[in-house]
Scaffold this motif. Structure first.
Motif, PDB file in Angstrom:
ATOM      1  N   HIS A 180      36.795  12.341  24.009  1.00 25.17           N
ATOM      2  CA  HIS A 180      37.375  13.235  24.672  1.00 25.17           C
ATOM      3  C   HIS A 180      37.639  14.951  24.526  1.00 25.17           C
ATOM      4  O   HIS A 180      37.996  15.516  25.793  1.00 25.17           O
ATOM      5  CB  HIS A 180      39.313  13.462  23.990  1.00 25.17           C
ATOM      6  CG  HIS A 180      40.160  13.549  24.672  1.00 25.17           C
ATOM      7  ND1 HIS A 180      40.520  14.947  24.779  1.00 25.17           N
ATOM      8  CD2 HIS A 180      40.971  13.645  26.018  1.00 25.17           C
ATOM      9  CE1 HIS A 180      41.481  15.365  25.587  1.00 25.17           C
ATOM     10  NE2 HIS A 180      41.763  14.293  26.712  1.00 25.17           N
ATOM     11  N   TYR A 181      36.930  15.518  23.134  1.00 24.68           N
ATOM     12  CA  TYR A 181      36.635  16.747  23.466  1.00 24.68           C
ATOM     13  C   TYR A 181      36.193  16.950  24.314  1.00 24.68           C
ATOM     14  O   TYR A 181      35.163  18.048  24.230  1.00 24.68           O
ATOM     15  CB  TYR A 181      36.529  16.329  21.726  1.00 24.68           C
ATOM     16  CG  TYR A 181      36.296  18.589  21.556  1.00 24.68           C
ATOM     17  CD1 TYR A 181      37.060  19.252  21.322  1.00 24.68           C
ATOM     18  CD2 TYR A 181      35.107  18.811  21.305  1.00 24.68           C
ATOM     19  CE1 TYR A 181      36.493  20.508  20.908  1.00 24.68           C
ATOM     20  CE2 TYR A 181      34.782  19.748  21.123  1.00 24.68           C
ATOM     21  CZ  TYR A 181      35.471  20.740  21.418  1.00 24.68           C
ATOM     22  OH  TYR A 181      34.619  22.317  20.405  1.00 24.68           O
ATOM     23  N   ILE A 182      34.684  16.467  23.852  1.00 25.47           N
ATOM     24  CA  ILE A 182      33.412  16.398  24.450  1.00 25.47           C
ATOM     25  C   ILE A 182      33.376  16.509  26.130  1.00 25.47           C
ATOM     26  O   ILE A 182      32.977  17.308  26.402  1.00 25.47           O
ATOM     27  CB  ILE A 182      32.243  15.455  24.270  1.00 25.47           C
ATOM     28  CG1 ILE A 182      31.797  15.507  22.747  1.00 25.47           C
ATOM     29  CG2 ILE A 182      30.809  15.197  25.139  1.00 25.47           C
ATOM     30  CD1 ILE A 182      31.045  14.539  21.945  1.00 25.47           C
ATOM     31  N   LYS A 183      34.045  16.200  26.996  1.00 23.57           N
ATOM     32  CA  LYS A 183      34.933  15.872  27.848  1.00 23.57           C
ATOM     33  C   LYS A 183      34.899  16.911  28.474  1.00 23.57           C
ATOM     34  O   LYS A 183      34.778  17.822  28.981  1.00 23.57           O
ATOM     35  CB  LYS A 183      35.472  14.499  28.548  1.00 23.57           C
ATOM     36  CG  LYS A 183      36.110  14.626  29.814  1.00 23.57           C
ATOM     37  CD  LYS A 183      37.025  13.498  30.116  1.00 23.57           C
ATOM     38  CE  LYS A 183      38.190  13.466  31.311  1.00 23.57           C
ATOM     39  NZ  LYS A 183      39.165  13.271  31.110  1.00 23.57           N
ATOM     40  N   GLY A 184      36.693  17.127  27.493  1.00 23.63           N
ATOM     41  CA  GLY A 184      36.123  19.082  28.338  1.00 23.63           C
ATOM     42  C   GLY A 184      35.478  20.029  28.133  1.00 23.63           C
ATOM     43  O   GLY A 184      35.492  20.918  28.620  1.00 23.63           O
ATOM     44  N   ALA A 185      34.684  20.018  26.958  1.00 25.48           N
ATOM     45  CA  ALA A 185      33.566  21.258  26.476  1.00 25.48           C
ATOM     46  C   ALA A 185      32.878  21.050  27.724  1.00 25.48           C
ATOM     47  O   ALA A 185      32.361  21.899  28.129  1.00 25.48           O
ATOM     48  CB  ALA A 185      33.411  20.133  25.088  1.00 25.48           C
ATOM     49  N   VAL A 186      32.149  19.958  27.354  1.00 23.75           N
ATOM     50  CA  VAL A 186      30.536  19.509  29.022  1.00 23.75           C
ATOM     51  C   VAL A 186      31.362  20.396  30.900  1.00 23.75           C
ATOM     52  O   VAL A 186      30.925  20.732  30.975  1.00 23.75           O
ATOM     53  CB  VAL A 186      29.912  19.077  28.895  1.00 23.75           C
ATOM     54  CG1 VAL A 186      29.364  18.463  28.106  1.00 23.75           C
ATOM     55  CG2 VAL A 186      31.113  17.127  29.141  1.00 23.75           C
ATOM     56  N   HIS A 187      32.338  19.953  30.872  1.00 24.53           N
ATOM     57  CA  HIS A 187      32.924  20.181  32.167  1.00 24.53           C
ATOM     58  C   HIS A 187      33.170  21.724  32.289  1.00 24.53           C
ATOM     59  O   HIS A 187      32.730  22.200  33.155  1.00 24.53           O
ATOM     60  CB  HIS A 187      35.089  19.556  32.754  1.00 24.53           C
ATOM     61  CG  HIS A 187      35.504  20.160  33.631  1.00 24.53           C
ATOM     62  ND1 HIS A 187      34.841  19.731  34.807  1.00 24.53           N
ATOM     63  CD2 HIS A 187      36.375  20.807  33.710  1.00 24.53           C
ATOM     64  CE1 HIS A 187      35.539  20.138  35.629  1.00 24.53           C
ATOM     65  NE2 HIS A 187      36.525  21.319  34.635  1.00 24.53           N
ATOM     66  N   ASP A 188      33.925  22.171  30.673  1.00 24.28           N
ATOM     67  CA  ASP A 188      33.972  23.719  31.008  1.00 24.28           C
ATOM     68  C   ASP A 188      32.535  24.880  31.056  1.00 24.28           C
ATOM     69  O   ASP A 188      31.757  25.419  31.914  1.00 24.28           O
ATOM     70  CB  ASP A 188      34.184  24.334  29.726  1.00 24.28           C
ATOM     71  CG  ASP A 188      36.167  24.225  29.922  1.00 24.28           C
ATOM     72  OD1 ASP A 188      35.824  23.781  30.770  1.00 24.28           O
ATOM     73  OD2 ASP A 188      36.358  24.053  28.575  1.00 24.28           O
ATOM     74  N   LEU A 189      31.316  23.477  30.071  1.00 27.41           N
ATOM     75  CA  LEU A 189      30.000  24.161  30.570  1.00 27.41           C
ATOM     76  C   LEU A 189      29.787  24.172  31.555  1.00 27.41           C
ATOM     77  O   LEU A 189      28.319  25.018  31.944  1.00 27.41           O
ATOM     78  CB  LEU A 189      29.320  24.188  29.127  1.00 27.41           C
ATOM     79  CG  LEU A 189      29.613  24.557  27.831  1.00 27.41           C
ATOM     80  CD1 LEU A 189      29.282  23.367  26.874  1.00 27.41           C
ATOM     81  CD2 LEU A 189      28.603  25.653  27.666  1.00 27.41           C
ATOM     82  N   ALA A 190      29.678  23.019  32.287  1.00 22.89           N
ATOM     83  CA  ALA A 190      28.839  22.533  33.825  1.00 22.89           C
ATOM     84  C   ALA A 190      29.175  23.633  34.149  1.00 22.89           C
ATOM     85  O   ALA A 190      28.657  23.854  34.934  1.00 22.89           O
ATOM     86  CB  ALA A 190      29.355  21.091  34.451  1.00 22.89           C
ATOM     87  N   GLY A 191      30.892  24.148  34.368  1.00 20.29           N
ATOM     88  CA  GLY A 191      30.795  25.426  35.265  1.00 20.29           C
ATOM     89  C   GLY A 191      30.539  26.267  35.209  1.00 20.29           C
ATOM     90  O   GLY A 191      30.298  27.207  35.713  1.00 20.29           O
ATOM     91  N   LEU A 192      30.279  26.747  33.216  1.00 21.90           N
ATOM     92  CA  LEU A 192      29.720  28.273  33.343  1.00 21.90           C
ATOM     93  C   LEU A 192      28.047  27.940  34.212  1.00 21.90           C
ATOM     94  O   LEU A 192      27.330  28.935  34.486  1.00 21.90           O
ATOM     95  CB  LEU A 192      29.701  28.395  32.127  1.00 21.90           C
ATOM     96  CG  LEU A 192      29.504  29.325  31.361  1.00 21.90           C
ATOM     97  CD1 LEU A 192      28.995  31.087  32.074  1.00 21.90           C
ATOM     98  CD2 LEU A 192      28.529  29.420  30.106  1.00 21.90           C
ATOM     99  N   ALA A 193      28.013  26.905  33.881  1.00 24.77           N
ATOM    100  CA  ALA A 193      26.054  26.673  34.649  1.00 24.77           C
ATOM    101  C   ALA A 193      26.172  26.839  35.824  1.00 24.77           C
ATOM    102  O   ALA A 193      25.081  27.510  36.745  1.00 24.77           O
ATOM    103  CB  ALA A 193      25.421  25.289  34.107  1.00 24.77           C
TER     104      ALA A 193
END
Length: 80
Positions: free
Chosen positions: A21-34
């Motif tokens: 659950h934590y990773i899902k949120g973190a990578v979602h934010d990072l994907a937006g940044l990328a």
């Protein structure tokens, strides 16, 4: 948030479901940044990690639901 089968984890570690659950949120934010910075391959890879985390959570929920339904069925079949 802990789930059945996570009892053997160290205190403070919520187990694989909480990690997913934590990773899902973190990578979602990072994907937006990328994507904002046109780092297309990174965005794609992070999106794949997001999908994998979602899938893990979905499978976990399905397993827990199946266990719950099975226990309910067993409880109804036992005579009082």
């Amino acid at each position: 948030m802990t789930f059945e089968g996570d009892d053997d984890l160290p205190i403070g570690d919520g187990g694989p479901a909480e990690a997913a659950h934590y990773i899902k949120g973190a990578v979602h934010d990072l994907a937006g940044l990328a994507r904002r910075h046109r780092l297309d391959l990174l965005a794609y890879l992070l999106d794949m990690a997001h999908l994998e985390a979602e899938e893990r959570l979905r499978l976990r929920l399905r397993a827990l639901t199946s266990i719950s339904v099975s226990k309910d069925r067993d409880n109804r079949q036992q005579p009082d």
